[in-house]
Enzyme design. Sequence first.
Site, PDB file in Angstrom:
ATOM      1  CE  LYS A  76      -3.980   1.917   2.702  1.00 35.31           C
ATOM      2  NZ  LYS A  76      -4.679   1.890   3.806  1.00 35.31           N
ATOM      3  CB  SER A 151      -8.070   3.565   2.838  1.00 34.70           C
ATOM      4  OG  SER A 151      -7.462   3.084   3.805  1.00 34.70           O
ATOM      5  CB  SER A 175      -8.421   0.724   5.596  1.00 28.70           C
ATOM      6  OG  SER A 175      -9.115   1.909   5.445  1.00 28.70           O
TER       7      SER A 175
HETATM    8  N1  GLN Z   1     -13.298   4.048   6.498  1.00 32.72           N
HETATM    9  C1  GLN Z   1     -12.570   4.446   7.600  1.00 32.72           C
HETATM   10  C2  GLN Z   1     -12.060   6.102   7.512  1.00 32.72           C
HETATM   11  O1  GLN Z   1     -12.312   6.569   6.532  1.00 32.72           O
HETATM   12  C3  GLN Z   1     -11.527   3.692   7.667  1.00 32.72           C
HETATM   13  C4  GLN Z   1     -10.336   3.862   7.129  1.00 32.72           C
HETATM   14  C5  GLN Z   1      -9.019   3.054   7.436  1.00 32.72           C
HETATM   15  O2  GLN Z   1      -9.032   1.873   7.974  1.00 32.72           O
HETATM   16  N2  GLN Z   1      -7.982   3.668   7.155  1.00 32.72           N
HETATM   17  O3  GLN Z   1     -11.562   6.598   8.564  1.00 32.72           O
END
Ligand code: GLN
Length: 483
Positions: A76, A151, A175
């Site tokens: 990532k 994400s 995410s």
């Molecule tokens: N969807 C969550 C957020 O937008 C989690 C994102 C994540 O785990 N990086 O904060």
Amino acid sequence: MHQMTLAEIARGLADKKFSSEELTKNLLARIAQLDPQLNSFITLTEDLALQQAKAADARRANGETGALLGAPIAHKDLFCTQGIRTSCGSKMLDNFKAPYDATVVAKLAAAGAVTLGKTNMDEFAMGSANESSYYGPVKNPWNLEHVPGGSSGGSAAAVAARLLPAATGTDTGGSIRQPAALTNLTGLKPTYGRVSRWGMIAYASSLDQGGPLARTAEDCAILLQGMAGFDPQDSTSIDEPVPDYSASLNGSLQGLRIGVPKEYFGAGLDPRIADLVMASVEALKKLGAVVKEISLPNMQHAIPAYYVIAPAEASSNLSRFDGVRFGHRCENPKDLIDLYKRSRGEGFGPEVQRRIMVGAYALSAGYYDAYYLKAQKIRRLIKNDFMAAFNEVDIILGPTTPNPAWKLGAKNSDPVAAYLEDVYTITANLAGLPGLSMPAGFVDGLPVGVQLLAPYFQEGRLLNVAHQYQLNTDWHTRTPTGF
Ligand code: GLN
């Protein structure tokens, strides 16, 4: 070749059926051919990959072994990679080449893994759809009109489309697990402190945790083995021995106590997902598990608490991107304040700006007690709920997401609608617990995930349950058409 899992690749390399160089070339060609449809990579690292593949082949020729030696992976794009762009999905870091490798990157490279590239992601890991990336949205290989989740959407789409067997992700509020669910993968968020955060660009430091995305629990065990462990460079890293995760896969599920929280089945959950979750419970019962209804009474407060704490930490973490030290700098600033304002205004996208504003507000004098402190208290209540539940059960099971993957753009005008998709995943981050999502069926041709949660440092138990389930089901083997 591209259909092989990490475990199969390890066997093939050990048996000299093919070399890492051959495999790497094969996958790079596949990425060049298919990724334009998906947009799952921000940067490809072909030269590095071939160099690492040749080095891994040489190490094997010298008698070295290891499940990751010569295995192709991707990171990532928030794991720092020395000399390689590390963008965090943001214009702010479009020109940033990290001066060092993240601990996770260094550990996997030392184990002989081959880095094919850096995967697309929501900007600064904020999102559940991979639509907030400066590099454009990622498409879901199961239906190119749908989001892959976020994400870590680039890692998920690439692995689901068989562009490579496994990739790293990070999980602050879901995410890893959420994109795994939406693309038919197995994804594991480890216990907070299990995997080093050093060199992992921070979103919300008390919630962030790196982990593996792969097709099977067996492969998650292999990748996690290479990622986990104490790191003196990360002050929240925990000095606990790392068990042999692959060895934990084959435990019997006889007598395993599964807790199903009644709060998980309220309004908002697609009833077809509820049915698939209950079908997975039945499958585990056949393997000897016993099921019990439990309660997590404070779950309803998780989203509001998370969406105060995560933006608060983000507003603090992202203050370092000021146009001076790294990243984007505006043209011809008239003074220092203008430099800050315009560099940040131009460098950050709308979702990141929204979160910085919410976070700065929640932390400001006068509002701190009402929002941030309150949210931290809720966080403790949520943790207490889990501690009470784990006195009665060994594992907690439920849906990973309330809905399957939605259409690109469908939630863009309403950020809160997207925040609600995190309802089942964020509690594990607030409590610091490990969680895993595994494939459990399809709704309208789109994958559905089941989430398993376990007590601290019981990643082996999660992998064991998921592996036994996968030995008895074939959801995880389904391949999206066209890939
Ligand atoms: N969807 C969550 C957020 O937008 C989690 C994102 C994540 O785990 N990086 O904060």
